[in-house]
Design a protein around this motif. Structure first.
Motif, PDB file in Angstrom:
ATOM      1  N   PRO A  40      39.416  38.318  36.071  1.00 53.08           N
ATOM      2  CA  PRO A  40      39.434  36.899  36.032  1.00 53.08           C
ATOM      3  C   PRO A  40      38.874  36.270  37.490  1.00 53.08           C
ATOM      4  CG  PRO A  40      41.421  37.801  35.545  1.00 53.08           C
ATOM      5  CD  PRO A  40      40.530  39.043  35.902  1.00 53.08           C
ATOM      6  N   PRO A  41      38.207  35.056  37.400  1.00 50.68           N
ATOM      7  CA  PRO A  41      37.672  34.675  38.555  1.00 50.68           C
ATOM      8  C   PRO A  41      38.422  34.673  39.936  1.00 50.68           C
ATOM      9  CG  PRO A  41      37.303  33.263  36.852  1.00 50.68           C
ATOM     10  CD  PRO A  41      38.228  34.058  36.155  1.00 50.68           C
ATOM     11  N   GLU A  42      40.010  34.555  39.989  1.00 48.19           N
ATOM     12  CA  GLU A  42      40.603  34.569  40.984  1.00 48.19           C
ATOM     13  C   GLU A  42      40.890  35.907  41.814  1.00 48.19           C
ATOM     14  OE1 GLU A  42      45.245  34.020  40.594  1.00 48.19           O
ATOM     15  OE2 GLU A  42      44.598  32.254  41.449  1.00 48.19           O
ATOM     16  N   GLU A  43      40.858  36.782  40.604  1.00 46.40           N
ATOM     17  CA  GLU A  43      40.934  38.307  41.208  1.00 46.40           C
ATOM     18  C   GLU A  43      39.353  38.904  41.630  1.00 46.40           C
ATOM     19  OE1 GLU A  43      42.713  40.431  37.803  1.00 46.40           O
ATOM     20  OE2 GLU A  43      44.722  39.815  38.335  1.00 46.40           O
ATOM     21  N   GLU A  44      38.361  38.407  40.852  1.00 45.23           N
ATOM     22  CA  GLU A  44      37.205  38.852  41.569  1.00 45.23           C
ATOM     23  C   GLU A  44      36.881  38.294  42.871  1.00 45.23           C
ATOM     24  OE1 GLU A  44      32.551  37.459  40.433  1.00 45.23           O
ATOM     25  OE2 GLU A  44      33.848  36.911  38.895  1.00 45.23           O
ATOM     26  N   GLU A  45      37.186  36.798  43.021  1.00 47.88           N
ATOM     27  CA  GLU A  45      37.109  36.355  44.370  1.00 47.88           C
ATOM     28  C   GLU A  45      37.976  37.196  45.448  1.00 47.88           C
ATOM     29  OE1 GLU A  45      37.877  32.201  46.512  1.00 47.88           O
ATOM     30  OE2 GLU A  45      37.479  32.186  44.588  1.00 47.88           O
ATOM     31  N   ALA A  46      39.108  37.502  45.217  1.00 45.08           N
ATOM     32  CA  ALA A  46      40.275  38.136  45.947  1.00 45.08           C
ATOM     33  C   ALA A  46      39.522  39.699  46.318  1.00 45.08           C
ATOM     34  CB  ALA A  46      41.545  38.371  45.546  1.00 45.08           C
ATOM     35  N   VAL A  47      38.945  40.428  45.481  1.00 43.09           N
ATOM     36  CA  VAL A  47      38.342  41.518  45.751  1.00 43.09           C
ATOM     37  C   VAL A  47      36.929  41.433  46.358  1.00 43.09           C
ATOM     38  CG1 VAL A  47      37.118  43.651  44.588  1.00 43.09           C
ATOM     39  CG2 VAL A  47      39.110  42.740  43.659  1.00 43.09           C
ATOM     40  N   THR A  48      36.221  40.624  46.224  1.00 39.63           N
ATOM     41  CA  THR A  48      35.055  40.298  46.838  1.00 39.63           C
ATOM     42  C   THR A  48      35.345  39.951  48.328  1.00 39.63           C
ATOM     43  OG1 THR A  48      33.835  39.536  44.703  1.00 39.63           O
ATOM     44  CG2 THR A  48      32.936  38.647  47.044  1.00 39.63           C
ATOM     45  N   HIS A  49      36.382  39.160  48.730  1.00 38.36           N
ATOM     46  CA  HIS A  49      36.522  38.995  49.951  1.00 38.36           C
ATOM     47  C   HIS A  49      37.352  40.103  50.603  1.00 38.36           C
ATOM     48  CE1 HIS A  49      34.713  34.884  50.165  1.00 38.36           C
ATOM     49  NE2 HIS A  49      35.343  34.587  49.024  1.00 38.36           N
ATOM     50  N   GLU A  63      45.159  36.389  54.809  1.00 35.77           N
ATOM     51  CA  GLU A  63      44.305  34.974  53.940  1.00 35.77           C
ATOM     52  C   GLU A  63      44.266  35.172  52.655  1.00 35.77           C
ATOM     53  OE1 GLU A  63      40.956  33.805  57.302  1.00 35.77           O
ATOM     54  OE2 GLU A  63      40.956  36.091  56.596  1.00 35.77           O
ATOM     55  N   ILE A  64      44.040  36.264  52.086  1.00 37.18           N
ATOM     56  CA  ILE A  64      44.033  36.447  50.566  1.00 37.18           C
ATOM     57  C   ILE A  64      45.498  36.224  50.121  1.00 37.18           C
ATOM     58  CG2 ILE A  64      43.489  38.125  48.816  1.00 37.18           C
ATOM     59  CD1 ILE A  64      41.456  39.309  50.805  1.00 37.18           C
ATOM     60  N   ALA A  65      46.395  36.813  50.409  1.00 36.48           N
ATOM     61  CA  ALA A  65      47.809  36.488  49.984  1.00 36.48           C
ATOM     62  C   ALA A  65      48.196  34.908  49.879  1.00 36.48           C
ATOM     63  CB  ALA A  65      48.702  37.049  50.928  1.00 36.48           C
ATOM     64  N   ALA A  66      47.659  34.059  50.947  1.00 31.89           N
ATOM     65  CA  ALA A  66      47.991  32.793  51.004  1.00 31.89           C
ATOM     66  C   ALA A  66      47.097  32.215  50.032  1.00 31.89           C
ATOM     67  CB  ALA A  66      47.578  31.951  52.539  1.00 31.89           C
ATOM     68  N   GLU A  67      46.032  32.493  49.680  1.00 33.14           N
ATOM     69  CA  GLU A  67      45.209  31.840  48.614  1.00 33.14           C
ATOM     70  C   GLU A  67      45.915  32.195  47.369  1.00 33.14           C
ATOM     71  OE1 GLU A  67      41.027  33.108  49.270  1.00 33.14           O
ATOM     72  OE2 GLU A  67      41.083  31.921  51.011  1.00 33.14           O
ATOM     73  N   LEU A  68      46.120  33.293  47.163  1.00 33.80           N
ATOM     74  CA  LEU A  68      47.007  33.731  45.880  1.00 33.80           C
ATOM     75  C   LEU A  68      48.390  33.336  45.673  1.00 33.80           C
ATOM     76  CD1 LEU A  68      45.447  37.488  45.456  1.00 33.80           C
ATOM     77  CD2 LEU A  68      44.801  35.102  44.223  1.00 33.80           C
ATOM     78  N   GLN A  69      48.858  32.746  46.767  1.00 31.38           N
ATOM     79  CA  GLN A  69      50.172  32.389  46.909  1.00 31.38           C
ATOM     80  C   GLN A  69      51.094  33.504  46.718  1.00 31.38           C
ATOM     81  OE1 GLN A  69      50.367  28.837  44.021  1.00 31.38           O
ATOM     82  NE2 GLN A  69      49.895  27.709  45.982  1.00 31.38           N
ATOM     83  N   LEU A  70      50.904  34.566  47.305  1.00 35.74           N
ATOM     84  CA  LEU A  70      51.518  35.873  47.221  1.00 35.74           C
ATOM     85  C   LEU A  70      52.026  36.512  48.386  1.00 35.74           C
ATOM     86  CD1 LEU A  70      49.375  37.685  44.395  1.00 35.74           C
ATOM     87  CD2 LEU A  70      51.331  36.672  43.974  1.00 35.74           C
ATOM     88  N   SER A  71      53.085  37.324  48.515  1.00 33.94           N
ATOM     89  CA  SER A  71      53.341  37.839  49.646  1.00 33.94           C
ATOM     90  C   SER A  71      52.108  39.033  49.963  1.00 33.94           C
ATOM     91  CB  SER A  71      54.451  38.887  49.506  1.00 33.94           C
ATOM     92  OG  SER A  71      54.434  39.771  48.600  1.00 33.94           O
TER      93      SER A  71
END
Length: 101
Positions: A40-49, A63-71
């Motif tokens: 999914p786009p959100e996960e693709e972006e997380a992996v890419t970054h 930074e990635i956790a903040a964007e995903l709103q996760l710990s």
């Protein structure tokens, strides 16, 4: 770091590509982009970054956790799940064999 062999192989490849993008051909980079499109786009972006792929700026787990709103722990688990998801695909298996040639 992923615990199973398939995921570890893909993780190692992604780390290498993030650090030395010139180490693969444009054709292989294109195939890798298509592999990531399976997410999914959100996960693709997380992996890419996370790995700093395709010229994207590498981001910290924080930074990635903040964007995903996760710990941070949940964000890392999600990235690991993505790597596992991709590692078991026929697409990665074909790409992996092309790389080893």
């Amino acid at each position: 770091m992923p615990t199973d062999n398939l995921s570890r192989e893909l993780h190692s490849f992604l780390v290498r590509i993030g650090m030395a993008p010139e180490s693969i051909s444009p054709k292989m980079e294109h195939y890798l982009e298509h592999l990531l499109y399976l997410l999914p786009p959100e996960e693709e972006e997380a992996v890419t970054h996370y790995y700093g792929l395709f010229g994207a700026q590498q981001k910290s787990l924080q930074e990635i956790a903040a964007e995903l709103q996760l710990s941070q722990e949940d964000a890392m688990a999600r990235i690991d799940q993505c790597v596992r998801k991709l590692a078991v695909t026929p697409e990665w298996q074909m790409l992996k064999h092309s790389i080893k040639k």
